[in-house]
Design an enzyme around this catalytic site. Structure first.
Site, PDB file in Angstrom:
ATOM      1  N   ARG A  59      38.457  67.906  49.253  1.00 46.17           N
ATOM      2  CA  ARG A  59      38.794  67.295  50.731  1.00 46.17           C
ATOM      3  C   ARG A  59      40.545  67.077  50.530  1.00 46.17           C
ATOM      4  NH1 ARG A  59      38.689  62.128  51.341  1.00 46.17           N
ATOM      5  NH2 ARG A  59      36.904  61.696  49.924  1.00 46.17           N
ATOM      6  N   TYR A 111      41.881  72.277  78.598  1.00 47.38           N
ATOM      7  CA  TYR A 111      40.587  72.667  78.499  1.00 47.38           C
ATOM      8  C   TYR A 111      39.661  71.195  78.406  1.00 47.38           C
ATOM      9  CZ  TYR A 111      37.185  74.339  74.601  1.00 47.38           C
ATOM     10  OH  TYR A 111      36.431  74.171  73.795  1.00 47.38           O
ATOM     11  N   ASP A 185      49.207  73.715  73.176  1.00 51.51           N
ATOM     12  CA  ASP A 185      47.586  74.688  72.933  1.00 51.51           C
ATOM     13  C   ASP A 185      48.095  75.607  73.235  1.00 51.51           C
ATOM     14  OD1 ASP A 185      45.380  75.251  72.707  1.00 51.51           O
ATOM     15  OD2 ASP A 185      44.385  73.829  73.789  1.00 51.51           O
ATOM     16  N   LYS A 210      39.146  81.079  67.719  1.00 51.92           N
ATOM     17  CA  LYS A 210      38.919  82.094  69.253  1.00 51.92           C
ATOM     18  C   LYS A 210      39.820  83.485  69.029  1.00 51.92           C
ATOM     19  CE  LYS A 210      37.580  79.260  71.637  1.00 51.92           C
ATOM     20  NZ  LYS A 210      38.316  77.794  72.316  1.00 51.92           N
TER      21      LYS A 210
HETATM   22  C1  LIG Z   1      37.869  76.268  72.959  1.00 56.98           C
HETATM   23  C2  LIG Z   1      39.384  75.940  72.733  1.00 56.98           C
HETATM   24  C3  LIG Z   1      39.608  74.542  72.333  1.00 56.98           C
HETATM   25  C4  LIG Z   1      38.941  73.653  71.459  1.00 56.98           C
HETATM   26  O1  LIG Z   1      38.441  75.004  70.377  1.00 56.98           O
HETATM   27  P1  LIG Z   1      37.541  74.292  69.637  1.00 56.98           P
HETATM   28  O2  LIG Z   1      37.437  75.431  68.057  1.00 56.98           O
HETATM   29  O3  LIG Z   1      35.887  74.690  70.298  1.00 56.98           O
HETATM   30  O4  LIG Z   1      36.971  72.986  69.188  1.00 56.98           O
HETATM   31  C5  LIG Z   1      40.906  74.091  72.016  1.00 56.98           C
HETATM   32  N1  LIG Z   1      41.852  74.647  73.432  1.00 56.98           N
HETATM   33  C6  LIG Z   1      41.555  75.520  73.963  1.00 56.98           C
HETATM   34  C7  LIG Z   1      42.406  76.543  74.953  1.00 56.98           C
HETATM   35  C8  LIG Z   1      40.434  76.368  73.317  1.00 56.98           C
HETATM   36  O5  LIG Z   1      40.337  77.734  73.894  1.00 56.98           O
END
Ligand SMILES: *Cc1c(COP(=O)(O)O)cnc(C)c1O
Length: 399
Positions: A59, A111, A185, A210
């Site tokens: 952890r 998002y 982000d 992604k």
């Molecule tokens: C998918 C996504 C998230 C969240 O990510 P997860 O891995 O699904 O928790 C946050 N911001 C953007 C722009 C995303 O496309």
């Protein structure tokens, strides 16, 4: 320990695959394994009750995790990076820097999951979020105050591909609110195309689900910072809550990152062709690679390319629904960043949790179709799209 300042800095595509531990920061592997092994262990034995080794409990730290974190820090131009369970975990860890009664300023085209978490903070911690149009940097000024703790940006936004000026907004925020942190982000762009920490942001995060992993076989998140004191706070939360990424997922994430440049180069080149094709057929296309995009130049200044996500309008919701169902190669799916091409209707799928009235207020067209371009042969993608466009009748309507 090698001197990091004398190390040659290679171009981004090289840095993605060149795994080098000469800075002495990375974990050492006894056998010089070319791929860092998966240290699938919860605990590490200590030499004695007083002499503690580098790792004791997964952890708190694990060599496979440290390995991918070091690599991520390098490619994100960060001082330190952290791998966590998902993109939303990354944001959750960051929002724990905000105390009750402080405030957040964020975009109005975020998002869906980000909106959900910010709403939770509002109801549970009295942390108010002001939503603004981040395409206008000055729009932030009236909301900045001594209460402002985070300024949260997405650029390009998804699915409307609106651009925020990271350097300008960072400058305004840092000048007026020294305690506020600019958070980006960067999931849509990936570190290969855009590195917000080089542009003035304080914290950057990614959904590793992604482009970083690239195959839709893993959930992960990454947080990267350029300040040690903030890094220590982020690490505290990760260790205290136990949201560090597990060893096997760290290994998968590392493997994905190594092919990011080849995937993105191809996906982006195909996306450009598809955007041109749709525009040539008179559809309204949202893609920062098109010269007609209202912020084409701003995006080009901040990044190395427009990415591989675009959206377009057919002019009719039912036509859009029909079209989406008529594609064969394009999988109907939420998310993006995968090697396979995906098609979706954001208002029915990924953004359905945003109330229709709010979507309308944000000028999100209900007929909008989002395309996330994969690595298939672009001629096949175009043919499949053309077939769906003609069979659904969308092409006739647009012309
Ligand atoms: C998918 C996504 C998230 C969240 O990510 P997860 O891995 O699904 O928790 C946050 N911001 C953007 C722009 C995303 O496309």
């Amino acid at each position: 320990m090698a001197d990091n300042t004398t190390r040659i800095k290679y171009r981004p595509a090289t840095e993605l695959v060149y795994v080098d531990n000469s800075d002495g920061k990375g974990p050492k592997d006894n056998y010089n394994a070319a791929s860092m092994p998966i240290y699938q262990t919860a605990t590490f034995k200590q030499q004695s009750s007083t002499q503690m080794g580098e790792y004791d409990y997964s952890r708190s730290g694990n060599p496979t995790r440290s390995h991918v974190e070091n690599h991520l820090a390098k490619i994100m131009s960060a001082k330190r990076a952290f791998a966590v369970n998902s993109g939303m975990t990354a944001l959750d860890v960051i929002t724990r820097l905000v105390k009750a009664n402080e405030e957040v300023i964020a975009g109005n085209d975020l998002y869906g999951g980000t909106n959900r978490l910010l709403s939770f903070l509002a109801t549970h911690n009295n942390v108010k979020t002001h939503h603004i149009d981040t395409t206008n940097s000055e729009a932030i000024i009236p909301y900045l105050s001594e209460k402002t703790r985070l300024v949260l940006l997405e650029t390009p936004t998804n699915p409307l591909m609106k651009i925020a000026d990271i350097p300008r907004i960072s400058e305004i925020v840092h000048e007026r609110c020294p305690n506020a942190l600019v958070v980006v982000d960067n999931t849509m762009m990936s570190p290969y195309l855009q590195r917000p920490l080089e542009l003035g942001a304080d914290i950057v995060y990614h959904s590793g689900t992604k482009y970083l992993s690239g195959h839709h076989d893993l959930m992960a998140g990454v947080v990267a910072v350029k300040d040690d004191a903030i890094a220590d706070k982020i690490y505290f939360t990760i260790n205290a809550t136990g949201v560090g990424l597990g060893p096997f997922d760290c290994w998968l994430l590392m493997r994905g990152v190594k092919t990011l440049a080849v995937r993105m180069d191809r996906q982006q080149a195909s996306a450009m062709k598809i955007a041109d094709f749709l525009q040539a057929h008179n559809f309204k296309v949202h893609y920062p690679g098109l010269k007609t995009h209202p912020q084409y130049e701003l995006h080009a200044k901040m990044s190395a390319g427009p990415g591989a996500v675009l959206s377009f309008e057919t002019g009719d919701v039912e036509l859009s629904e029909k079209l989406v169902e008529l594609t064969r190669l394009w999988g109907i799916s939420v998310s993006f960043g995968c090697v396979n091409s995906l098609i979706s209707m954001p208002c029915r799928m990924s953004h359905a949790s945003i109330p229709a009235a709010v979507r309308a207020e944000r000028a999100m067209p209900e007929d909008l179709i989002r395309l996330c371009v994969g690595i298939e042969d672009v001629e096949d993608l175009l043919e499949d799209l053309y077939h769906a466009l003609t069979t659904s009748g969308a092409l006739k309507l647009a012309n």
